[in-house]
Design an enzyme around this catalytic site. Structure first.
Site, short mmCIF file in Angstrom:
data_model
loop_
_atom_site.label_atom_id
_atom_site.label_comp_id
_atom_site.label_asym_id
_atom_site.label_seq_id
_atom_site.Cartn_x
_atom_site.Cartn_y
_atom_site.Cartn_z
N ASP A 187 0.86 -1.18 0.00
CA ASP A 187 0.00 0.00 0.00
C ASP A 187 0.90 1.24 0.00
O ASP A 187 2.11 1.14 0.27
CB ASP A 187 -0.89 -0.06 1.25
CG ASP A 187 -1.78 1.13 1.39
OD1 ASP A 187 -2.44 1.51 0.41
OD2 ASP A 187 -1.84 1.72 2.50
N ASP B 63 -0.14 5.24 0.85
CA ASP B 63 -0.31 6.26 1.88
C ASP B 63 -0.32 5.60 3.26
O ASP B 63 -1.04 4.64 3.48
CB ASP B 63 -1.62 7.01 1.63
CG ASP B 63 -1.59 8.42 2.20
OD1 ASP B 63 -0.61 8.77 2.89
OD2 ASP B 63 -2.54 9.17 1.95
N ASP C 110 -1.72 -0.16 6.01
CA ASP C 110 -1.96 0.48 7.31
C ASP C 110 -3.44 0.51 7.69
O ASP C 110 -3.76 0.78 8.84
CB ASP C 110 -1.42 1.92 7.29
CG ASP C 110 -2.19 2.82 6.34
OD1 ASP C 110 -2.41 2.41 5.17
OD2 ASP C 110 -2.57 3.93 6.74
MG LIG Z 1 -2.83 3.34 3.27
#
Ligand SMILES: [Mg+2]
Length: 346
Positions: free
Chosen positions: A20, A22, A227
């Site tokens: 991923d 961000d 995240d």
């Molecule tokens: Mg993310």
């Protein structure tokens, strides 16, 4: 979890990584400390990396340029977006060169072109965007879309055309806070039309499947890193991939208690991929990880870090709380316990 994880670096059990962006590689304009170096080190070890993002608004070259500018190894071929997953899904069912309404930004139109389809923009007024000339609609985030564009899409979708949405994220993080995300704009049409699109971005499996196609690795030897619990971690599970939840982004231990997500690994940063993984173990009602020990009693999390690293202490605490979550204890009580004891360790 593979057998050899105990005795070697966590990453030794994997040939490929779906990463991923961000909250993992960067936060806003800044790189996550040590993340670009860890990504370079993965390549050096021969682990293949593909970046997978739900953000459909940017074209892949722009994403790759951003990553390379931060020091992470990336070319456009190393990036898959939810727009590409949506275009790939449409390309499987439509003839080559079919015209598709691109209800979104440049990333949506470009993904259609790369998939061998012809993007038509809603503002191409006249017959071009008429139902006889367009075979489907691909909807992704486009911050320049207008009410008129949504009316064009509603007119087409009202005729029953295939409708694919890149992702259904309710919010889009911006520097000032949470703006409406693509999911909010999808819901606008759902409300008006009484039908729903196929959604391809995380946590739905198609984006992960596209990433696996690009990597060419076996799902059992591929690790998804992210995240966000409800997108990255739930999505990895839906696609049959192990997951590493990295604590450098938006979701914190307290958030885990409000979900049903179960990450395979909890890591403090991408650097932890190169270390042996100390998994929490239950002994006599307490959870041990490294020298940390945690148990839940009388509505509180009792944590003795015992000189363990912060992430080991978090793992012990998370394991103790997940045991309570399994047993059906109130998510609010567990969130509070995680917030006061674990979130502050990060
Ligand atoms: Mg993310």
């Amino acid at each position: 979890m593979a057998e050899d994880v105990k005795d070697a670096a966590l990453i030794a059990a994997y040939d490929g990584v779906v990463c991923d962006l961000d909250g993992v590689v960067y936060r806003g304009d800044d790189p996550v400390p040590d993340a670009p170096k860890a990504l370079r080190d993965l390549r050096t070890r021969g682990v293949q990396v593909i970046y997978a993002t739900n953000n459909a608004s940017r074209v892949v070259a722009e994403v790759a340029e951003h990553l390379a500018g931060l020091g992470a190894p990336a070319t456009p071929d190393d990036v898959v977006t939810s727009a590409e997953a949506g275009a790939a899904q449409l390309a499987r069912s439509l003839p080559a060169g079919a015209r598709v309404l691109a209800l979104g930004g440049e990333g949506v139109a470009e993904a259609l072109t790369r998939a061998g389809l012809e993007p038509v923009r809603p503002r191409d007024r006249g017959d071009d965007a008429g139902p006889n000339r367009v075979a489907a609609v691909l909807q992704g985030l486009g911050r320049d879309l207008t009410v008129w564009d949504f009316e064009t899409a509603a007119r087409l979708l009202g005729t029953g055309l295939p409708w694919v949405a890149t992702n259904d994220d309710a919010t889009l993080p911006l520097p000032w806070g949470q703006a409406p995300g693509n999911g909010a704009y999808v819901d606008l049409l759902v409300t008006a039309l009484g039908r729903r699109p196929d959604v391809v971005g995380k946590p739905h499996p198609p984006l992960y499947r596209l990433a696996l196609d690009h990597l060419g690795t076996d799902a059992s030897r591929t690790l998804a890193i992210g995240d966000r619990l409800a997108t990255d971690i739930d999505g990895a599970a839906a696609a049959g991939l192990d997951s590493a939840w990295v604590l450098t982004g938006v979701d914190l231990p307290s958030d885990l208690m409000q979900t049903q997500a179960t990450p395979t690994y909890v890591i403090g940063s991408l650097t932890d991929l190169f270390r042996p993984y100390a998994a929490p173990v239950e002994k006599h009602g307490s959870w041990h990880c490294g020298s940390a020990r945690a148990r839940f009693a009388d509505g509180e999390l009792r944590l003795d870090a015992g000189g363990a690293s912060p992430v080991e202490a978090v793992r012990a605490g998370v394991a103790a709380l997940l045991g309570e979550r399994e047993a059906g204890r109130s998510p609010d009580e567990l969130s509070h316990a995680a917030e006061v004891v674990l979130n502050r360790l990060l």
